[in-house]
Scaffold this motif. Structure first.
Motif, PDB file in Angstrom:
ATOM      1  N   UNK A  59      30.144  10.851 -28.024  1.00  0.00           N
ATOM      2  CA  UNK A  59      30.691  12.207 -27.909  1.00  0.00           C
ATOM      3  C   UNK A  59      30.046  13.175 -28.880  1.00  0.00           C
ATOM      4  N   UNK A  60      29.374  12.657 -29.925  1.00  0.00           N
ATOM      5  CA  UNK A  60      28.781  13.520 -30.944  1.00  0.00           C
ATOM      6  C   UNK A  60      27.524  14.202 -30.410  1.00  0.00           C
ATOM      7  N   UNK A  61      27.323  15.427 -30.835  1.00  0.00           N
ATOM      8  CA  UNK A  61      26.258  16.268 -30.291  1.00  0.00           C
ATOM      9  C   UNK A  61      24.875  15.633 -30.409  1.00  0.00           C
ATOM     10  N   UNK A  62      24.604  14.986 -31.535  1.00  0.00           N
ATOM     11  CA  UNK A  62      23.274  14.404 -31.763  1.00  0.00           C
ATOM     12  C   UNK A  62      23.328  12.873 -31.722  1.00  0.00           C
ATOM     13  N   UNK A  63      24.220  12.346 -30.903  1.00  0.00           N
ATOM     14  CA  UNK A  63      24.480  10.897 -30.884  1.00  0.00           C
ATOM     15  C   UNK A  63      23.223  10.060 -30.687  1.00  0.00           C
ATOM     16  N   UNK A  64      22.316  10.505 -29.836  1.00  0.00           N
ATOM     17  CA  UNK A  64      21.149   9.684 -29.489  1.00  0.00           C
ATOM     18  C   UNK A  64      19.869  10.104 -30.208  1.00  0.00           C
ATOM     19  N   UNK A  65      19.970  11.095 -31.082  1.00  0.00           N
ATOM     20  CA  UNK A  65      18.757  11.622 -31.722  1.00  0.00           C
ATOM     21  C   UNK A  65      18.004  10.564 -32.515  1.00  0.00           C
ATOM     22  N   UNK A  66      18.713   9.791 -33.315  1.00  0.00           N
ATOM     23  CA  UNK A  66      18.039   8.795 -34.162  1.00  0.00           C
ATOM     24  C   UNK A  66      17.328   7.739 -33.336  1.00  0.00           C
ATOM     25  N   UNK A  67      17.938   7.359 -32.236  1.00  0.00           N
ATOM     26  CA  UNK A  67      17.308   6.346 -31.368  1.00  0.00           C
ATOM     27  C   UNK A  67      15.999   6.880 -30.814  1.00  0.00           C
ATOM     28  N   UNK A  68      16.001   8.140 -30.373  1.00  0.00           N
ATOM     29  CA  UNK A  68      14.779   8.705 -29.799  1.00  0.00           C
ATOM     30  C   UNK A  68      13.753   9.054 -30.869  1.00  0.00           C
ATOM     31  N   UNK A  69      14.204   9.435 -32.047  1.00  0.00           N
ATOM     32  CA  UNK A  69      13.253   9.651 -33.147  1.00  0.00           C
ATOM     33  C   UNK A  69      12.481   8.372 -33.426  1.00  0.00           C
TER      34      UNK A  69
END
Length: 346
Positions: A59-69
């Motif tokens: 639900x968090x806005x940047x939930x997947x950012x670290x995975x894609x980084x």
């Protein structure tokens, strides 16, 4: 290149992982906790082609950012399966809407920021819930196709958990189609959505059989454990079904075949009701005779139309493989449950 799968601890996702590993794909998956990660690694034999990352709250806005980084240059295909299916919750917005809609938005935004040049295909696990109309589902003469849309907005979806779930699925799917339309030229990935009815069938691993199963399979599990004297509404459950093995296959074909780009795949192999499940269980499992309700044999939705029908001939044409039958699907599910419980199958 790798396939990213969100929601890897889910019923459908585990089957997809199993099938992709069989095809020698490399998988980067997301789970909610270290406990889930350790269990999945163990279940899949610590396969070197499976890497799991923790995303605690989609639900968090940047939930997947670290995975894609971390993995953006490896990810070619994204299968977004993460979305709760809980019809017992009363917290519709927090536990249905936000995970479905905000989670979808978060993974799409992460792709745009970190994988706009590398991600080529996005497969979204939507649902028949995004196609059917709650008001006409039991109205004879209604026909749903791949072009049908659930008309509910979120205010209308507050009536009950079932309607709220349906609302969350249609709004999540609209996020996907709206995103690719708005971001045309900024991202290169192409979309396919998978829209299955009740997804039934065996768990990927016997150890996943528990007292209470995932929402769809619990329909069968509950009837297997219902006292024969219990009052049964033979049409309590009414909808279309599809076998989980076919749903997994469709997810994989969706990124392998160009002719599936831009398509909604309405996955159904027919209509069923509670009575139809009872008929198969009573006919095919001697160990259950006299132990579960009989109901009113032969009166189920497979024999008598009790509402809307589905025309998914376009999906069958596009996928071009035969879906598993209702009898086969119920048998596979029940056999596993009874085997794990050390009760004779047939």
């Amino acid at each position: 290149m790798s396939v990213l799968i969100s929601g890897c601890f889910g019923f459908i996702a585990k089957h997809i992982i199993h099938d992709l590993l069989d095809q020698k794909y490399k998988i980067i998956g997301t789970v909610r906790s270290q406990e889930e990660r350790e269990k999945l690694y163990k279940q899949f034999g610590n396969n070197s082609n499976l890497t799991l990352e923790i995303v605690e709250d989609i639900r968090k806005e940047h939930a997947f950012d670290d995975v894609f980084k971390k993995h953006s240059q490896e990810i070619k295909y994204v299968l977004h399966t993460a979305s709760p299916y809980d019809l017992e919750t009363t917290k519709f917005t927090e536990e249905l809407y936000k995970p479905a809609v905000f989670g979808t938005r978060a993974i799409l935004n992460a792709i745009e920021k970190y994988g706009s040049d590398t991600v080529e295909r996005f497969v979204h696990t939507s649902s028949y819930a995004a196609i059917m109309d709650f008001e006409t589902e039991r109205v004879e003469g209604t026909v749903y196709t791949e072009n049908s849309w659930n008309p509910d907005n979120w205010d209308q979806a507050q009536e009950c958990a079932s309607r709220a779930y349906n609302g969350s699925k249609v709004l999540a799917e609209k996020e996907v189609w709206n995103f690719v339309k708005e971001k045309e030229g900024k991202v290169k990935f192409k979309v396919t959505t998978i829209n299955p009815g009740y997804v039934l069938g065996p768990q990927t691993f016997d150890e996943d059989i528990s007292k209470k199963l995932n929402t769809s399979c619990e329909i069968i599990n509950k009837l297997i454990h219902t006292d024969p004297s219990s009052e049964i509404n033979p049409s309590e459950i009414y909808g279309c079904f599809v076998n989980v093995l076919d749903v997994s296959k469709a997810h994989i074909l969706a990124f392998q075949r160009d002719e599936l780009i831009g398509k909604r795949l309405l996955m159904s192999e027919g209509r069923f009701s509670t009575q139809d499940v009872l008929d198969v269980l009573n006919e095919d499992f001697s160990v259950l005779k006299g132990k579960i309700p009989i109901g009113y044999p032969g009166t189920g939705a497979m024999h008598h139309n009790i509402g809307a029908t589905v025309d998914n001939s376009e999906t069958h044409r596009l996928l071009n493989f035969k879906f598993k039958s209702f009898k086969e699907t119920i048998d596979e599910t029940a056999e596993q449950i009874l085997r794990v419980e050390n009760r004779q199958g047939h």
